[in-house]
Scaffold this active site. Structure first.
Site, PDB file in Angstrom:
ATOM      1  N   ASP A  17     -13.083   4.525   1.455  1.00 24.41           N
ATOM      2  CA  ASP A  17     -11.683   4.678   1.869  1.00 24.41           C
ATOM      3  C   ASP A  17     -11.330   6.150   2.028  1.00 24.41           C
ATOM      4  O   ASP A  17     -11.177   6.875   1.051  1.00 24.41           O
ATOM      5  CB  ASP A  17     -10.769   4.018   0.823  1.00 24.41           C
ATOM      6  CG  ASP A  17      -9.284   4.168   1.152  1.00 24.41           C
ATOM      7  OD1 ASP A  17      -8.938   4.907   2.094  1.00 24.41           O
ATOM      8  OD2 ASP A  17      -8.467   3.544   0.457  1.00 24.41           O
TER       9      ASP A  17
ATOM     10  N   ASP B 236       0.876  -1.167   0.000  1.00 25.33           N
ATOM     11  CA  ASP B 236       0.000   0.000   0.000  1.00 25.33           C
ATOM     12  C   ASP B 236       0.912   1.215   0.000  1.00 25.33           C
ATOM     13  O   ASP B 236       1.527   1.533   1.021  1.00 25.33           O
ATOM     14  CB  ASP B 236      -0.890  -0.038   1.254  1.00 25.33           C
ATOM     15  CG  ASP B 236      -1.743   1.227   1.410  1.00 25.33           C
ATOM     16  OD1 ASP B 236      -1.681   2.115   0.528  1.00 25.33           O
ATOM     17  OD2 ASP B 236      -2.474   1.316   2.424  1.00 25.33           O
TER      18      ASP B 236
ATOM     19  N   LYS C  25       2.478  11.669  -3.284  1.00 26.44           N
ATOM     20  CA  LYS C  25       1.476  10.974  -4.096  1.00 26.44           C
ATOM     21  C   LYS C  25       0.515  11.972  -4.753  1.00 26.44           C
ATOM     22  O   LYS C  25      -0.122  11.674  -5.748  1.00 26.44           O
ATOM     23  CB  LYS C  25       0.704  10.003  -3.197  1.00 26.44           C
ATOM     24  CG  LYS C  25      -0.078   8.937  -3.919  1.00 26.44           C
ATOM     25  CD  LYS C  25      -0.601   7.928  -2.913  1.00 26.44           C
ATOM     26  CE  LYS C  25      -1.575   6.959  -3.513  1.00 26.44           C
ATOM     27  NZ  LYS C  25      -2.073   6.027  -2.475  1.00 26.44           N
TER      28      LYS C  25
ATOM     29  N   GLU D 262      -6.974   0.510  -4.715  1.00 23.62           N
ATOM     30  CA  GLU D 262      -6.985   0.352  -3.263  1.00 23.62           C
ATOM     31  C   GLU D 262      -8.305  -0.218  -2.717  1.00 23.62           C
ATOM     32  O   GLU D 262      -8.278  -1.132  -1.891  1.00 23.62           O
ATOM     33  CB  GLU D 262      -6.666   1.695  -2.596  1.00 23.62           C
ATOM     34  CG  GLU D 262      -5.201   2.061  -2.756  1.00 23.62           C
ATOM     35  CD  GLU D 262      -4.915   3.538  -2.547  1.00 23.62           C
ATOM     36  OE1 GLU D 262      -5.817   4.276  -2.106  1.00 23.62           O
ATOM     37  OE2 GLU D 262      -3.781   3.948  -2.831  1.00 23.62           O
TER      38      GLU D 262
HETATM   39 MG    MG Z   1      -4.731   4.496   1.899  1.00 24.05          MG
END
Ligand code: MG
Ligand code: ADP
Length: 615
Positions: free
Chosen positions: A202, A19, A81, A180
């Site tokens: 999420d 991850d 990111k 994800e």
């Molecule tokens: Mg995450």
């Protein structure tokens, strides 16, 4: 379907799930029926996605970097990111919020400037991945070469490609880029044995994703995705940070606060406050900024909830959109799954429960779910488990620009991948022998409102009246969500080997070049480091010997010999002598002092050296 039971035993391949988060990263591995996260020696699985470039030349990653965030705010890179696979202009507004410098490099690529060096987001992510890899290798006691790396469902082609590049730079063979939320569902034990519809919510530090999954006959299908790549716990922190700033002495908080130290301290304090408010209904903060003053603040959970409510509502709007995109009603959702550290906020859980009408699953630690799920997929790809098949969807429609700047979509949003669509086009002008094609991503009608993925030219069309050439354009999206476009003139067979290289990412060549560079620089870096060490050692020897000479009562000839050697070394230090010359000078001085019976000098030198090292 059953397989022959007596297939020859093969050594299982080691593939981890990673991850690669905006805030934290971690790895996990499938073990038997379950999966486990890989922890470092302190038992900590989360590697903060941060890299600190210390002025002394060290590069620190993870917790060590996070620890220096306050001390070296402009040299500690985080949230990269948010930058990866995007253009400098796209991230400009965001970059202004970051305490480190983001500049526009060649081809409008964002670069992180630390001192004289400009780093690509890929290179920074690679450092984080390397740390995760090392942690995994230590935990497993063997090398890790391959991984499944997860990305937010909304990541476009360039962002996925850039993530793969980062993995390659870290020496990892990225077998699959996985969404994800899909990984998270796997972690929650939704293993395909039961049919159903799952909503994955999420909310991490920097991104929000919601996915609707359909499980049928053991096959996972992502029906729809929605989300916001700029919404997460960081935004909750900012809201609390505003309150803390307001509580600071006027001189300190005078807007705009341009002191990175103050900003960082306030941000860290805000996050701590937020986390405490997940368990307590009230929290207090005393932030001591030394000479800049102290902020004292008490925040109730109700106040916090009032502040973040609009943000939470935005996530719920996305949830509704995803459900609608999937062609479903909320009542048709069987399970709601929580992922991401920010889903620990009680208001988030409560609002989601109200909207969906069912309590969300919380059995799996929301911070670890994505990595655990990725490891399950990794195991499948390693060839150890063939019972599971994953299908993902395209987050945004893909198409080409047609006459007059309009777009024609070839692959629609939420199409299942891998997929390939071919459509025929023609020329608009007589005797046109070449056609310019531009690939776009987005839902808008005009090309200028969509995101340009790349341009290319199909040549070699024989002169024909307009409308006669038949140009077949094929869009192919592979299992990783990476797009390839080809065009072919049907009558003549004239074909252009065309591939869209992401506009905002690294080309294959650049990745290779960067890898070579890093190897080359490794030697340079090492040599530079060694030169510094030798220089420090020489300086300490000069100081120590001079001190000893002043104290010791030596015969004149010995004093002279030592004095001469010290002088020589001192001259070397003053000039621009290289490491080898300095080393020779040190050796010479050592030789001279060693011949002296009296050990006063050598012990003084040793002491000086020790002090030097202790610094
Ligand atoms: Mg995450
Ligand atoms: P990402 O996927 O972006 O890397 P994570 O899933 O690791 O993020 O979540 C990180 C976010 O979760 C941070 O904003 C952090 O402050 C937040 N967080 C972690 N624990 C809690 C908690 N107990 N209460 C509220 N927020 C939390």
């Amino acid at each position: 379907m059953s397989e022959p039971a007596a297939s020859p035993p093969t050594k299982p391949r080691l593939v981890v799930g990673i991850d690669l988060g905006t805030t934290n990263s971690l790895a996990a591995i499938r073990a038997g029926k379950g999966a486990r996260v890989l922890r470092d020696r302190d038992g900590e699985p989360l590697v903060p996605s941060m890299v600190c470039f210390h002025p002394d030349g060290r590069v620190l990653v993870g917790r060590e970097a996070k620890a220096l965030r306050l001390e070296l705010p402009d040299r500690t890179v985080f949230s990269v990111k948010r930058l990866i696979g995007r253009s400098a202009s796209e991230v400009a507004a965001e970059a202004r919020r970051l305490p480190y410098r983001v500049v526009a490099g060649e081809r409008d690529l964002p670069r992180i400037r630390i001192g004289d060096t400009a780093w690509s987001p890929e290179a920074i992510s690679a450092r984080v991945l390397q740390q995760v890899k090392t942690t995994a290798e230590q935990a497993l006691g063997q090398p890790v070469q391959a991984a499944v790396v997860t990305v937010p469902a909304w990541f476009d082609d360039a962002q996925r490609q850039a993530t793969k590049d980062a993995a390659a730079l870290a020496g990892l063979d990225c077998l699959r880029i996985l969404n994800e939320p899909t990984a998270a569902a796997l972690a929650y034990g939704i293993d395909g044995t039961q049919d159903g519809t799952v909503l994955v919510y999420d909310l991490g530090g920097g991104t929000f994703d919601v996915s609707i999954l359909r499980i049928e006959d053991g096959v996972f299908r992502v029906l729809a995705t929605a989300g916001d790549t700029h919404l997460g716990g960081d935004d909750f922190d900012l809201l609390l940070a505003d309150r803390i700033l307001a509580a600071l002495p006027k001189a300190t908080a005078k807007p705009p606060v341009d002191d990175p130290f103050v900003l960082q301290s306030v941000r860290s304090a805000a996050e701590g406050l937020k986390i405490r408010l997940s368990d307590a209904t009230e929290a207090e903060l005393q932030l001591d900024l030394g000479p800049r003053g102290t902020a004292t603040l008490r925040v109730t959970r109700a106040e916090f909830e009032g502040a973040i409510a609009p943000l939470v509502q935005r996530t719920l709007d996305c949830v509704q959109r995803a459900v609608k995109d999937a062609g479903l009603r909320l009542e048709q959702i069987d399970d709601v799954v929580l992922v991401g550290g920010s889903t620990r906020v009680p208001l988030v859980r409560e609002r989601l429960r109200q909207l969906t009408g069912k309590p969300p699953h919380t059995e799996v630690d929301p911070d670890l779910a994505v990595a655990l799920g990725a490891s399950i997929q990794a195991d499948v790809l390693a060839g150890n488990d063939r019972s599971l098949l994953l299908l993902d969807v395209i987050p945004l429609s893909l198409g080409i620009e047609t006459l007059g700047g309009a777009t024609q979509k070839l692959i629609l949003r939420n199409s299942t991948i891998p997929t390939s669509v071919t459509e025929e086009f023609s020329t608009g002008v007589d005797d046109q022998t070449a056609v310019d094609l531009a690939g776009y991503q987005g839902e808008r009608e005009l090309a200028q409102d969509c995101r340009l993925l790349g341009r290319f030219k199909l040549r070699g069309i024989p002169p024909m009246p307009a409308g006669l050439p038949r140009i077949a354009v094929t869009f192919l999206v592979d299992v990783d969500g990476v797009l390839r476009v080809t065009a072919r003139e049907q009558r003549t067979g004239a074909e252009a080997g065309i591939q869209i290289v992401p506009t905002f990412g690294l080309s294959r060549d650049e990745v290779r070049r960067m890898m070579l560079d890093s190897i080359e620089h490794a030697q340079q870096d090492y040599a530079a480091r060694e030169a510094i060490d030798v220089r420090n050692k020489a300086a300490a020897m000069v100081r120590g010997t001079q001190k000893a000479l002043a104290l010791a009562e030596l015969p004149p000839d010995q004093t002279y010999a030592v004095h001469k050697a010290v002088k020589a070394l001192d001259r070397l230090l003053a000039g621009s002598a290289d490491a080898a010359a300095l080393k020779a000078g040190c050796d010479e001085l050592t030789k001279v002092t060693a011949t002296i019976a009296d050990d006063v000098i050598s012990s003084a030198v040793t002491k000086a050296l020790r002090e030097e090292e202790g610094r």
